[in-house]
Design a protein around this motif. Structure first.
Motif, PDB file in Angstrom:
ATOM      1  N   ALA A 117      -9.233  -3.279  -0.909  1.00 28.71           N
ATOM      2  CA  ALA A 117      -8.005  -4.019  -1.204  1.00 28.71           C
ATOM      3  C   ALA A 117      -7.256  -4.446   0.059  1.00 28.71           C
ATOM      4  CB  ALA A 117      -7.103  -3.185  -2.113  1.00 28.71           C
ATOM      5  N   ASP A 120       2.127   7.105   4.475  1.00 21.56           N
ATOM      6  CA  ASP A 120       1.488   6.137   3.581  1.00 21.56           C
ATOM      7  C   ASP A 120       1.534   6.660   2.144  1.00 21.56           C
ATOM      8  OD1 ASP A 120      -0.727   7.853   3.174  1.00 21.56           O
ATOM      9  OD2 ASP A 120      -1.968   6.846   4.654  1.00 21.56           O
ATOM     10  N   VAL A 121       1.015   5.873   1.229  1.00 22.60           N
ATOM     11  CA  VAL A 121       1.147   6.222  -0.189  1.00 22.60           C
ATOM     12  C   VAL A 121       0.298   7.446  -0.548  1.00 22.60           C
ATOM     13  CG1 VAL A 121       0.633   5.428  -2.542  1.00 22.60           C
ATOM     14  CG2 VAL A 121       1.896   3.971  -0.956  1.00 22.60           C
ATOM     15  N   MET A 122      -0.948   7.504  -0.065  1.00 22.55           N
ATOM     16  CA  MET A 122      -1.792   8.626  -0.495  1.00 22.55           C
ATOM     17  C   MET A 122      -1.309   9.953   0.081  1.00 22.55           C
ATOM     18  SD  MET A 122      -3.573   7.545  -2.864  1.00 22.55           S
ATOM     19  CE  MET A 122      -4.308   9.139  -3.211  1.00 22.55           C
ATOM     20  N   TYR A 125      -8.331   4.210  -9.120  1.00 23.03           N
ATOM     21  CA  TYR A 125      -8.482   4.190  -7.659  1.00 23.03           C
ATOM     22  C   TYR A 125      -9.187   5.473  -7.174  1.00 23.03           C
ATOM     23  CZ  TYR A 125      -6.715   3.899  -2.801  1.00 23.03           C
ATOM     24  OH  TYR A 125      -6.574   3.848  -1.445  1.00 23.03           O
ATOM     25  N   PHE A 184      -7.739   8.870  -5.852  1.00 25.26           N
ATOM     26  CA  PHE A 184      -7.014   9.797  -6.740  1.00 25.26           C
ATOM     27  C   PHE A 184      -7.869  11.050  -6.963  1.00 25.26           C
ATOM     28  CE2 PHE A 184      -3.595   7.299  -9.359  1.00 25.26           C
ATOM     29  CZ  PHE A 184      -3.097   6.749  -8.188  1.00 25.26           C
ATOM     30  N   CYS A 198      -0.886   5.420 -12.250  1.00 20.53           N
ATOM     31  CA  CYS A 198      -1.033   4.271 -11.350  1.00 20.53           C
ATOM     32  C   CYS A 198      -0.387   3.075 -12.053  1.00 20.53           C
ATOM     33  CB  CYS A 198      -2.521   4.020 -11.097  1.00 20.53           C
ATOM     34  SG  CYS A 198      -2.842   2.874  -9.757  1.00 20.53           S
ATOM     35  N   ASN A 257      -4.743   0.174 -10.810  1.00 18.68           N
ATOM     36  CA  ASN A 257      -5.929  -0.203 -10.052  1.00 18.68           C
ATOM     37  C   ASN A 257      -7.081   0.602 -10.651  1.00 18.68           C
ATOM     38  OD1 ASN A 257      -7.986  -0.388  -8.166  1.00 18.68           O
ATOM     39  ND2 ASN A 257      -6.800   0.360  -6.444  1.00 18.68           N
ATOM     40  N   ASP A 287       2.302   6.136  -8.673  1.00 16.64           N
ATOM     41  CA  ASP A 287       1.916   5.309  -7.527  1.00 16.64           C
ATOM     42  C   ASP A 287       2.188   3.854  -7.903  1.00 16.64           C
ATOM     43  OD1 ASP A 287       0.486   3.674  -5.789  1.00 16.64           O
ATOM     44  OD2 ASP A 287      -1.211   5.041  -5.619  1.00 16.64           O
ATOM     45  N   ILE A 305       2.326   1.216  -5.729  1.00 16.07           N
ATOM     46  CA  ILE A 305       2.030   0.408  -4.531  1.00 16.07           C
ATOM     47  C   ILE A 305       1.774  -1.060  -4.874  1.00 16.07           C
ATOM     48  CG2 ILE A 305      -0.465   0.875  -4.496  1.00 16.07           C
ATOM     49  CD1 ILE A 305      -0.287   1.127  -1.447  1.00 16.07           C
ATOM     50  N   HIS A 306       1.219  -1.336  -6.076  1.00 13.67           N
ATOM     51  CA  HIS A 306       0.896  -2.730  -6.423  1.00 13.67           C
ATOM     52  C   HIS A 306       2.064  -3.467  -7.097  1.00 13.67           C
ATOM     53  CE1 HIS A 306      -3.410  -2.632  -5.389  1.00 13.67           C
ATOM     54  NE2 HIS A 306      -3.381  -1.378  -5.799  1.00 13.67           N
ATOM     55  N   SER A 359       2.724  -2.305   1.474  1.00 14.77           N
ATOM     56  CA  SER A 359       1.406  -2.448   2.082  1.00 14.77           C
ATOM     57  C   SER A 359       0.427  -3.322   1.289  1.00 14.77           C
ATOM     58  CB  SER A 359       0.886  -1.039   2.342  1.00 14.77           C
ATOM     59  OG  SER A 359      -0.446  -0.918   2.094  1.00 14.77           O
ATOM     60  N   LYS A 360       0.402  -3.211  -0.036  1.00 16.40           N
ATOM     61  CA  LYS A 360      -0.526  -4.078  -0.800  1.00 16.40           C
ATOM     62  C   LYS A 360       0.038  -5.483  -0.939  1.00 16.40           C
ATOM     63  CE  LYS A 360      -3.266  -1.473  -0.598  1.00 16.40           C
ATOM     64  NZ  LYS A 360      -4.498  -1.610   0.138  1.00 16.40           N
ATOM     65  N   LYS A 394       0.721   0.979   8.106  1.00 24.75           N
ATOM     66  CA  LYS A 394       1.046   1.759   6.900  1.00 24.75           C
ATOM     67  C   LYS A 394       2.428   2.382   6.944  1.00 24.75           C
ATOM     68  CE  LYS A 394      -3.430   3.545   5.547  1.00 24.75           C
ATOM     69  NZ  LYS A 394      -3.810   4.766   4.874  1.00 24.75           N
TER      70      LYS A 394
HETATM   71  C1  LIG Z   1      -3.284   2.535  -6.227  1.00 20.91           C
HETATM   72  C2  LIG Z   1      -3.360   2.667  -4.744  1.00 20.91           C
HETATM   73  N1  LIG Z   1      -2.727   3.673  -4.130  1.00 20.91           N
HETATM   74  C3  LIG Z   1      -2.766   3.838  -2.804  1.00 20.91           C
HETATM   75  C4  LIG Z   1      -3.483   2.966  -2.010  1.00 20.91           C
HETATM   76  C5  LIG Z   1      -3.553   3.217  -0.529  1.00 20.91           C
HETATM   77  O1  LIG Z   1      -2.281   3.265   0.016  1.00 20.91           O
HETATM   78  P1  LIG Z   1      -2.039   3.834   1.451  1.00 20.91           P
HETATM   79  O2  LIG Z   1      -2.959   3.083   2.366  1.00 20.91           O
HETATM   80  O3  LIG Z   1      -0.584   3.554   1.724  1.00 20.91           O
HETATM   81  O4  LIG Z   1      -2.340   5.301   1.389  1.00 20.91           O
HETATM   82  C6  LIG Z   1      -4.163   1.900  -2.594  1.00 20.91           C
HETATM   83  C7  LIG Z   1      -4.954   0.975  -1.761  1.00 20.91           C
HETATM   84  O5  LIG Z   1      -5.602   0.095  -2.232  1.00 20.91           O
HETATM   85  C8  LIG Z   1      -4.098   1.749  -3.992  1.00 20.91           C
HETATM   86  O6  LIG Z   1      -4.727   0.742  -4.611  1.00 20.91           O
END
Ligand SMILES: Cc1ncc(COP(=O)(O)O)c(C=O)c1O
Length: 402
Positions: free
Chosen positions: A40, A98-100, A124, A127, A173, A177, A205, A207-208, A237-238, A246
């Motif tokens: 992505a 970052d998100v993860m 995703y 996860f 999510c 995703n 999450d 992020i999208h 970020s997305k 990030k």
């Molecule tokens: C649902 C989801 N969460 C987290 C991420 C990654 O986020 P980060 O790079 O901030 O950890 C992505 C990346 O594609 C994603 O699709």
């Protein structure tokens, strides 16, 4: 002064230019004759306000540590009001690398090793891998055939996850995703009611969230009735293609603020100051660019439907309501797809391997996304129409007997 119009950011670079200029994962994982439509990342050119903000920061050597993260929270708060009519409380936020990392840290606040985490497969792949790496167990609750949350199944999954009074969390999510599903207010309220009933804590999450198509509405989980006890993760970020810069923000509902307050201070130490500057510029000044991107993606998601109908008519595709990801059901192609441990991002099994080999198109293998992923591939259509068309033509030829 900001430009008055922004042209489609996906139509600025040719394949040759992308190959020459891009050194990140998307364009480097495959041999040079493969069109990469997997991870992505977008093939867009960055929003000018982001380029300016980051270049200016570098030019003035402003490369220290993050001061507070408050700028990030305030910029996101004003974007959230404009786009979603939602008021987030900047006092109940925390800056993250970052998100993860955010996902794992939120789960760490709410669960212990050995506890269960419910997820909606297919989902995703990280996860699975990140949750497993924290010694929490995964409980899958598959989406329906229409790619929606199956509330009956979710109720059973919550019951199983909390059996014997065990503590559990639900990692949602939203938007989803790989399917691009946009959860409705009614669905999210039903989720919140179930979470309350089974005392399952919810981590979302989001992020999208900026990547939602015209006529559709993203609903922040914290804005729905019953969402007060949740923790959510947001990032630019997305939306603005900033995976190389990030940053992310955790946001707590009013009844989860005390949980977020327990976040160890050192978690925020990993956040990048320059990335934060990029994300703030995105939220504050990147709205027109985002609209131009979404208009381009909107055309692409429809073009993809036409191209599939023409070249791969047996492949299933539901046009997504959000994200630039297409979840393609290739089961009718009859390609053998061995089950594998979900979570390992791969392009080299099943239909994805077949398309990489025979069509020279790089896709993500569905089996990595958990139950329901077998026989599927995920295609990233955040590219030019020329590349998308070429990719689908090649994929069509790869499955046509000669
Ligand atoms: C649902 C989801 N969460 C987290 C991420 C990654 O986020 P980060 O790079 O901030 O950890 C992505 C990346 O594609 C994603 O699709």
């Amino acid at each position: 002064m900001a430009p008055v119009t922004v042209t489609n950011p996906l139509e600025q670079l040719t394949e040759r230019e992308l190959r020459a200029q891009r050194t990140s994962a998307k364009w480097r994982a495959f041999p040079s004759d493969v069109l990469p439509l997997w991870v992505a990342e977008q093939d867009s050119v960055l929003a000018e306000p982001i380029v300016r903000a980051v270049s200016d920061a570098i030019a003035r050597s402003d490369c220290g540590y993050v001061a507070t993260g408050r700028d990030y929270a305030e910029a996101l708060a004003s974007f959230a009001v404009d786009r979603w009519g939602w008021h987030l409380d900047v006092e109940h936020t925390a800056i993250l690398p970052d998100v993860m990392i955010g996902v794992t840290e939120m789960l760490r606040l709410l669960t212990e090793p050995g506890d269960n985490v419910v997820i909606n497969s297919p989902v995703y792949p990280p996860f699975y891998s990140f949750v497993r790496s924290m010694n929490r167990a995964i409980v899958e609750s598959p989406l329906t055939a229409e790619h929606r949350i199956d509330l009956d199944h979710l109720s059973r999954a919550f019951a199983a996850a909390t059996i014997g009074g065990k503590r559990a969390a639900y990692l949602l999510c939203s938007p989803h995703n790989p399917t691009g599903t946009l959860h409705t207010t009614a669905e999210l309220e039903a989720v919140a009611a179930l979470a309350e009933e089974y005392a399952v804590r919810v981590v979302v999450d989001e992020i999208h969230a900026p990547l939602v198509y015209p006529g559709q509405a993203f609903v922040p989980y914290l804005s729905v009735r019953g969402g007060e006890r949740a923790l959510t993760l947001m990032s630019a970020s997305k939306g603005w293609n900033l995976a190389g810069l990030k940053s992310a923000l955790a946001v707590a509902g009013p009844e989860a603020a005390a949980d977020l307050a327990r976040l160890p201070e050192e978690v925020g130490h990993g956040a990048s100051h320059i990335a934060g500057i990029a994300h703030v510029a995105a939220y504050r000044d990147g709205g027109m660019w985002l609209d131009a991107l979404i208009a381009g993606l909107d055309s692409n998601r429809r073009l993809l439907a036409d191209l599939l109908a023409e070249h791969l008519p047996t492949v299933g595709y539901r046009v997504p309501d959000a994200t630039y990801l297409a979840w393609l059901d290739c089961r009718a192609l009859g390609v053998d797809d061995p089950q594998m441990t979900p979570g390992l991002v791969t392009m080299s099994v099943g239909p994805a391997a077949m398309f990489a080999e025979r069509a020279r198109v790089g896709l993500s293998a569905g089996t990595a996304f958990g139950s329901g992923g077998n026989g599927h591939v995920r295609l990233n259509f955040a590219t030019s129409q020329a590349i998308l068309t070429e990719a689908l033509e090649r994929m069509g030829r790869a499955v046509t007997p000669t």
